[in-house]
Design a protein around this motif. Structure first.
Motif: not given
Length: 109
Positions: A3-30
């Motif tokens: 998908s060319d779509v980078c992010s989704s409002d729907l996805m963003s609303k379903k996870i809180n900022k703490q989850h976003a930080y943890a997901l981002g950290f995990t993506i960067a680490r991997e």
């Protein structure tokens, strides 16, 4: 599923900022564990480098399709990717370090 779509409002609303930080950290680490630049990783995923950067610093969250692609590119089941995020959440919570700078995420990229 690419998908060319980078992010989704729907996805963003379903996870809180703490989850976003943890997901981002995990993506960067991997990504770094595999020795890939953000640009090379983005090309593998079929998204822009800015998408990867925004996920890694929790500015935005991947779409569900992007998560499926992430797991495939990282060669791990989606459930494993999610478990890595859960472990990171536990680590952050235990350290009382939910802010991106405390989690080792450089907001400058």
């Amino acid at each position: 599923w690419s998908s060319d779509v980078c992010s989704s409002d729907l996805m963003s609303k379903k996870i809180n900022k703490q989850h976003a930080y943890a997901l981002g950290f995990t993506i960067a680490r991997e990504r770094k564990r595999r020795g890939w630049s953000a640009t090379a990783f983005a090309q593998r995923l079929g998204v822009s480098r800015s998408c990867v950067a925004s996920w890694e610093v929790a500015i935005s969250s991947p779409t569900w399709g992007n998560l499926v692609d992430l797991a495939a590119v990282l060669r791990m089941p989606l459930s494993t990717l999610i478990r890595h995020v859960e472990i990171e959440m536990e680590t952050l919570a235990n350290a009382n370090a939910i802010e991106p700078t405390a989690a080792g995420i450089d907001a400058e990229g």
